[in-house]
Design an enzyme around this catalytic site. Structure first.
Site, PDB file in Angstrom:
ATOM      1  N   ASP A   1     -10.231   3.220   2.263  1.00 28.16           N
ATOM      2  CA  ASP A   1     -10.428   2.547   3.560  1.00 28.16           C
ATOM      3  C   ASP A   1     -11.133   3.441   4.591  1.00 28.16           C
ATOM      4  OD1 ASP A   1      -9.464  -0.002   3.046  1.00 28.16           O
ATOM      5  OD2 ASP A   1      -7.394   0.509   3.551  1.00 28.16           O
TER       6      ASP A   1
ATOM      7  N   LYS B   1       0.795  -1.233   0.000  1.00 32.32           N
ATOM      8  CA  LYS B   1       0.000   0.000   0.000  1.00 32.32           C
ATOM      9  C   LYS B   1       0.829   1.286   0.000  1.00 32.32           C
ATOM     10  CE  LYS B   1      -4.292  -1.697   2.101  1.00 32.32           C
ATOM     11  NZ  LYS B   1      -5.270  -1.523   3.189  1.00 32.32           N
TER      12      LYS B   1
END
Ligand code: NAP
Length: 296
Positions: A123, A83
């Site tokens: 997220d 990420k």
């Protein structure tokens, strides 16, 4: 919604020569629920896209991202451990990705070779929407964890407007996560797991969120997190297993308890809408994820 990519298809077979790609890039990645969720949605809406799980070793990440853009992939999810490293491959980052300091969603704009790769992070929106859906009351929150998921979670909690305390076994790391939350506009403080006021902090919280992997096995969270009571909500980012010791203890004490599948589905829905221009079929995606989880 519109169909900006012209991905609506009619009839079968599918996938076929015109089908464009979506993927999740991780290492390992075979456990991911993303392919079943996204393919169920693509199938339900008859879109000419197909979603794969691609195991990508860290040293090949930038090569693979380049190749996917060249061969016409529309987008990708990015999971552990890529990420942060994937940010280097992006031509631009959204404000959200910059704030969280990580990318979980890639989107190639236009045709295959134009090189326009955007890195985003869905997220925080995913957790925010999951908490709204669960109708969690407003009020002080405690967040345990200082990793990548905690950086997104603190943004979601800060946007709810109530004070947040970040707790970590490394106080300096907790302070770093709190800074991210403060940039999202709320009063965010931090402390270590050995803080003498931890019991009180957790007892006074309306919402307690676990953003550590503790509970994927039999391990329990530290004692203050294991005695929530009525008028409190426990949210565990873990969804496999869905009944972690933290959530079991919360239920036993009379608290509301939610596992992380709702966050997973909501973050996926935001990415899906960005890639396809179609409203995500939430019920289809949730059912697919729940079925896959039950089968594991
Ligand atoms: P990560 O970057 O590896 O961070 C893990 C964090 O947990 C670190 O702060 C670590 O502290 C802390 N930790 C580990 N063991 C601990 C212990 N025994 N006591 C206290 N703290 C401990 O992982 P992540 O990416 O943030 O993911 C965390 C969890 O969230 C994972 O279970 C992941 O599957 C889940 N997740 C769920 C979703 C969803 O959509 N539901 C999305 C993302 C992540 P140190 O830094 O001190 O080691």
């Amino acid at each position: 919604m519109t169909d900006p990519l012209g991905v609506t298809r009619a009839g079968s077979p599918w996938p076929r020569a015109s089908t464009r790609g979506l993927a999740v890039l991780g290492w390992p990645v075979r456990h991911s629920l993303s392919p079943v969720m996204h393919n169920a949605a693509l199938q339900a809406q008859e879109l000419d896209l197909a979603y794969l799980a691609l195991p990508v070793p860290p040293e090949r990440l930038l090569d693979v991202v380049g190749v996917l853009g060249t061969v016409g992939f529309v987008g990708a999810n990015v999971t552990v451990p890529h990420k942060q490293a994937v940010m280097e491959a992006c031509d631009r980052l959204t404000d959200e990705a910059r704030l969280i300091g990580a990318v979980n969603t890639l989107h190639w704009d236009g045709d295959a070779t134009d090189g326009g790769l955007t890195g985003d992070n869905t997220d925080a929106v995913g957790l925010y929407r999951a908490l709204e859906q669960a109708e969690v009351a407003a009020g002080p929150a405690v967040l345990l964890g200082t990793g990548g998921a905690a950086r997104a979670a603190v943004v979601a909690l800060a946007r709810r407007g109530a004070p947040v305390t970040v707790v970590g076994r490394r106080p300096d790391a907790a302070a770093g996560v709190a800074e991210v939350g403060a940039r999202a506009g709320a009063a965010v403080s931090s402390c270590g797991l050995d803080d003498p006021h931890l019991d009180e902090l957790v007892r006074d919280a309306v919402l307690v969120v676990n953003a550590t992997p503790v509970g994927m096995g039999d391990e329990s969270l530290p004692a203050p997190f294991m005695s929530l009571g009525t008028d409190q909500t426990a949210y565990d980012l873990i969804y496999a297993p869905p009944d972690t010791p933290f959530l079991q203890a919360a239920v036993a004490g009379g608290a509301a308890a939610h596992h992380g599948l709702s966050m997973l589905v909501h973050q996926a829905a935001v990415a899906y809408e960005r890639w396809t221009g179609h409203r995500a079929p939430m019920a289809v995606m949730t059912a697919a994820a729940e079925d896959a989880l039950a089968a594991t």
